[in-house]
Design a protein around this motif. Sequence first.
Motif, PDB file in Angstrom:
ATOM      1  N   ALA A 282     -65.107   5.217 -17.874  1.00  0.00           N
ATOM      2  CA  ALA A 282     -66.009   6.131 -17.171  1.00  0.00           C
ATOM      3  C   ALA A 282     -65.452   6.514 -15.800  1.00  0.00           C
ATOM      4  O   ALA A 282     -65.628   7.646 -15.337  1.00  0.00           O
ATOM      5  CB  ALA A 282     -67.388   5.498 -17.010  1.00  0.00           C
ATOM      6  N   LEU A 283     -64.780   5.577 -15.164  1.00  0.00           N
ATOM      7  CA  LEU A 283     -64.218   5.837 -13.839  1.00  0.00           C
ATOM      8  C   LEU A 283     -63.073   6.841 -13.926  1.00  0.00           C
ATOM      9  O   LEU A 283     -62.877   7.653 -13.033  1.00  0.00           O
ATOM     10  CB  LEU A 283     -63.706   4.518 -13.257  1.00  0.00           C
ATOM     11  CG  LEU A 283     -63.404   4.455 -11.769  1.00  0.00           C
ATOM     12  CD1 LEU A 283     -64.649   4.764 -10.962  1.00  0.00           C
ATOM     13  CD2 LEU A 283     -62.868   3.072 -11.413  1.00  0.00           C
ATOM     14  N   ARG A 284     -62.331   6.808 -15.019  1.00  0.00           N
ATOM     15  CA  ARG A 284     -61.126   7.641 -15.144  1.00  0.00           C
ATOM     16  C   ARG A 284     -61.355   8.936 -15.896  1.00  0.00           C
ATOM     17  O   ARG A 284     -60.630   9.894 -15.693  1.00  0.00           O
ATOM     18  CB  ARG A 284     -60.018   6.846 -15.843  1.00  0.00           C
ATOM     19  CG  ARG A 284     -59.401   5.801 -14.927  1.00  0.00           C
ATOM     20  CD  ARG A 284     -58.598   4.788 -15.741  1.00  0.00           C
ATOM     21  NE  ARG A 284     -58.099   3.708 -14.914  1.00  0.00           N
ATOM     22  CZ  ARG A 284     -58.821   2.679 -14.482  1.00  0.00           C
ATOM     23  NH1 ARG A 284     -60.106   2.611 -14.790  1.00  0.00           N
ATOM     24  NH2 ARG A 284     -58.294   1.743 -13.728  1.00  0.00           N
ATOM     25  N   TYR A 285     -62.328   8.952 -16.814  1.00  0.00           N
ATOM     26  CA  TYR A 285     -62.524  10.139 -17.652  1.00  0.00           C
ATOM     27  C   TYR A 285     -63.959  10.639 -17.556  1.00  0.00           C
ATOM     28  O   TYR A 285     -64.900   9.930 -17.903  1.00  0.00           O
ATOM     29  CB  TYR A 285     -62.186   9.826 -19.115  1.00  0.00           C
ATOM     30  CG  TYR A 285     -60.771   9.337 -19.306  1.00  0.00           C
ATOM     31  CD1 TYR A 285     -59.715  10.224 -19.437  1.00  0.00           C
ATOM     32  CD2 TYR A 285     -60.493   7.968 -19.347  1.00  0.00           C
ATOM     33  CE1 TYR A 285     -58.415   9.776 -19.602  1.00  0.00           C
ATOM     34  CE2 TYR A 285     -59.196   7.498 -19.505  1.00  0.00           C
ATOM     35  CZ  TYR A 285     -58.162   8.409 -19.635  1.00  0.00           C
ATOM     36  OH  TYR A 285     -56.878   7.951 -19.791  1.00  0.00           O
ATOM     37  N   GLN A 286     -64.079  11.890 -17.080  1.00  0.00           N
ATOM     38  CA  GLN A 286     -65.385  12.540 -16.938  1.00  0.00           C
ATOM     39  C   GLN A 286     -66.176  12.553 -18.249  1.00  0.00           C
ATOM     40  O   GLN A 286     -67.395  12.462 -18.231  1.00  0.00           O
ATOM     41  CB  GLN A 286     -65.171  13.988 -16.487  1.00  0.00           C
ATOM     42  CG  GLN A 286     -64.706  14.122 -15.054  1.00  0.00           C
ATOM     43  CD  GLN A 286     -65.881  14.232 -14.099  1.00  0.00           C
ATOM     44  OE1 GLN A 286     -66.662  15.166 -14.202  1.00  0.00           O
ATOM     45  NE2 GLN A 286     -66.028  13.272 -13.204  1.00  0.00           N
ATOM     46  N   GLN A 287     -65.463  12.682 -19.393  1.00  0.00           N
ATOM     47  CA  GLN A 287     -66.152  12.832 -20.684  1.00  0.00           C
ATOM     48  C   GLN A 287     -66.756  11.513 -21.164  1.00  0.00           C
ATOM     49  O   GLN A 287     -67.609  11.498 -22.045  1.00  0.00           O
ATOM     50  CB  GLN A 287     -65.226  13.318 -21.804  1.00  0.00           C
ATOM     51  CG  GLN A 287     -64.149  14.323 -21.458  1.00  0.00           C
ATOM     52  CD  GLN A 287     -62.865  13.655 -21.021  1.00  0.00           C
ATOM     53  OE1 GLN A 287     -62.788  13.171 -19.889  1.00  0.00           O
ATOM     54  NE2 GLN A 287     -61.872  13.607 -21.893  1.00  0.00           N
TER      55      GLN A 287
ATOM     56  N   THR B  35     -65.001   5.305 -28.351  1.00  0.00           N
ATOM     57  CA  THR B  35     -64.944   6.397 -27.382  1.00  0.00           C
ATOM     58  C   THR B  35     -64.391   7.665 -28.019  1.00  0.00           C
ATOM     59  O   THR B  35     -63.523   7.612 -28.892  1.00  0.00           O
ATOM     60  CB  THR B  35     -64.093   6.006 -26.160  1.00  0.00           C
ATOM     61  OG1 THR B  35     -64.033   7.123 -25.271  1.00  0.00           O
ATOM     62  CG2 THR B  35     -62.679   5.603 -26.553  1.00  0.00           C
ATOM     63  N   ALA B  36     -64.916   8.801 -27.545  1.00  0.00           N
ATOM     64  CA  ALA B  36     -64.424  10.101 -28.000  1.00  0.00           C
ATOM     65  C   ALA B  36     -63.259  10.553 -27.120  1.00  0.00           C
ATOM     66  O   ALA B  36     -62.606  11.549 -27.402  1.00  0.00           O
ATOM     67  CB  ALA B  36     -65.549  11.120 -27.936  1.00  0.00           C
ATOM     68  N   VAL B  37     -63.003   9.796 -26.036  1.00  0.00           N
ATOM     69  CA  VAL B  37     -61.915  10.157 -25.130  1.00  0.00           C
ATOM     70  C   VAL B  37     -60.583   9.931 -25.842  1.00  0.00           C
ATOM     71  O   VAL B  37     -60.424   8.951 -26.573  1.00  0.00           O
ATOM     72  CB  VAL B  37     -61.986   9.316 -23.832  1.00  0.00           C
ATOM     73  CG1 VAL B  37     -60.830   9.671 -22.895  1.00  0.00           C
ATOM     74  CG2 VAL B  37     -63.317   9.517 -23.137  1.00  0.00           C
TER      75      VAL B  37
ATOM     76  N   SER C  20     -54.857   6.250 -26.133  1.00  0.00           N
ATOM     77  CA  SER C  20     -54.167   5.485 -27.175  1.00  0.00           C
ATOM     78  C   SER C  20     -54.739   4.077 -27.258  1.00  0.00           C
ATOM     79  O   SER C  20     -55.424   3.614 -26.341  1.00  0.00           O
ATOM     80  CB  SER C  20     -52.680   5.412 -26.855  1.00  0.00           C
ATOM     81  OG  SER C  20     -52.480   4.540 -25.764  1.00  0.00           O
ATOM     82  N   GLY C  21     -54.435   3.393 -28.360  1.00  0.00           N
ATOM     83  CA  GLY C  21     -54.888   2.021 -28.536  1.00  0.00           C
ATOM     84  C   GLY C  21     -54.386   1.105 -27.434  1.00  0.00           C
ATOM     85  O   GLY C  21     -55.147   0.289 -26.906  1.00  0.00           O
ATOM     86  N   THR C  22     -53.119   1.269 -27.052  1.00  0.00           N
ATOM     87  CA  THR C  22     -52.597   0.387 -26.002  1.00  0.00           C
ATOM     88  C   THR C  22     -53.201   0.709 -24.647  1.00  0.00           C
ATOM     89  O   THR C  22     -53.411  -0.184 -23.826  1.00  0.00           O
ATOM     90  CB  THR C  22     -51.049   0.451 -25.899  1.00  0.00           C
ATOM     91  OG1 THR C  22     -50.633   1.781 -26.124  1.00  0.00           O
ATOM     92  CG2 THR C  22     -50.386  -0.481 -26.877  1.00  0.00           C
ATOM     93  N   GLN C  23     -53.534   1.991 -24.407  1.00  0.00           N
ATOM     94  CA  GLN C  23     -54.228   2.334 -23.151  1.00  0.00           C
ATOM     95  C   GLN C  23     -55.586   1.646 -23.095  1.00  0.00           C
ATOM     96  O   GLN C  23     -56.013   1.168 -22.041  1.00  0.00           O
ATOM     97  CB  GLN C  23     -54.418   3.842 -23.047  1.00  0.00           C
ATOM     98  CG  GLN C  23     -53.235   4.574 -22.428  1.00  0.00           C
ATOM     99  CD  GLN C  23     -53.455   6.080 -22.452  1.00  0.00           C
ATOM    100  OE1 GLN C  23     -53.687   6.666 -23.510  1.00  0.00           O
ATOM    101  NE2 GLN C  23     -53.394   6.694 -21.295  1.00  0.00           N
ATOM    102  N   LEU C  24     -56.264   1.589 -24.251  1.00  0.00           N
ATOM    103  CA  LEU C  24     -57.568   0.911 -24.294  1.00  0.00           C
ATOM    104  C   LEU C  24     -57.403  -0.588 -24.051  1.00  0.00           C
ATOM    105  O   LEU C  24     -58.216  -1.206 -23.366  1.00  0.00           O
ATOM    106  CB  LEU C  24     -58.261   1.158 -25.639  1.00  0.00           C
ATOM    107  CG  LEU C  24     -59.077   2.448 -25.757  1.00  0.00           C
ATOM    108  CD1 LEU C  24     -59.672   2.559 -27.149  1.00  0.00           C
ATOM    109  CD2 LEU C  24     -60.187   2.494 -24.711  1.00  0.00           C
TER     110      LEU C  24
END
Length: 316
Positions: free
Chosen positions: A173-178, A238-240, A243-247
Amino acid sequence: MSALSHRDMDEFSLIERYFRRHQPGATDLELGIGDDAAIVRVPADRHLVVSVDTLVAGRHFQRDTAAADIGHKALAVNLSDLAAMGAAPRWWWLALSLPDADAHWLEAFSGGMFALAEQYDMALAGGDLVCGPLVVTMTVAGLVAPDQALCRRGAAAGDAIYVTGTLGAAALALRYQQAPAAPLHRPRPRVEAGRALVGLATACVDISDGLGIDLGQLLTASGVGATLDPAALPLPTTAVDVSGTQLWELAISGGDDYELCFTVPSAREQELPQRLCGIDVQLTRLGYTRRGAGLHWRTRDGACFRPSVAGYRHFG
Ligand code: ADP
Ligand code: MG
């Protein structure tokens, strides 16, 4: 007094208006707001558990965050510390530094704070109000049976490591508005789960700075290590487009989750469902502690996963 600001209200009238309320949870508050200090009644068969946390505008929350969310979150992050100790919340104190006495802001802030407090039958026992940059400091106090508090030390090699809820949603939420904002602004402290784990969990910590740092602290305090598979991490759906590793990275390093991470002797894992029966919380086993030191991540094919940062560190 205008509708928008209280230029003619001093600190005492603001306290009366926004912070002194009839509180059902105030039964064991001998003396509350209005004197030089509060007096609380601690039962003879309980220990007092106390914690303090500060939220600074621009650092712990964005300046334009809704006041009700700030009120909720300031209390929630404090309650999360009591939850991690397995304590039952009883009282809190509020030290508020405010740039100006904005009526709408105070109304919403106190509303968000008291709404959360009501769920736990707690009482606001006092505080401080000063004019300055926006900073919210709260002290919470709760009760636990002697020698029953959950601490960071206490895990033995071979204990199972569990985490509540999902990890990384606040960082998303902090990084992605969506991404949905609720995980960032409205964390749910795991008070009931923490209390239910008393007598079963060998160690416990709440995740505020990121699992990498906070579980790392638990392991260090307990004198054990762990090598875990990041595929075991409970990730938010998440709909954002990440990638899996980013998560994995967000789940390990993101912070602001306010979930509990705890250890249970492997022979007693089967007691968990019954303990948490009736408590609305997801549980995930991350793996097991081992002899040695350090927290490492390794996938099933043996590859090491190294998050770029372990979590959030002030002055880091
Ligand atoms: P002192 O000057 O003795 O520190 P204050 O004038 O700051 O006392 O506060 C008066 C009373 O109001 C005290 O009982 C204090 O606990 C309470 N109080 C002050 N600020 C707050 C606040 N933000 N929320 C709740 N109670 C408060
Ligand atoms: Mg004062």
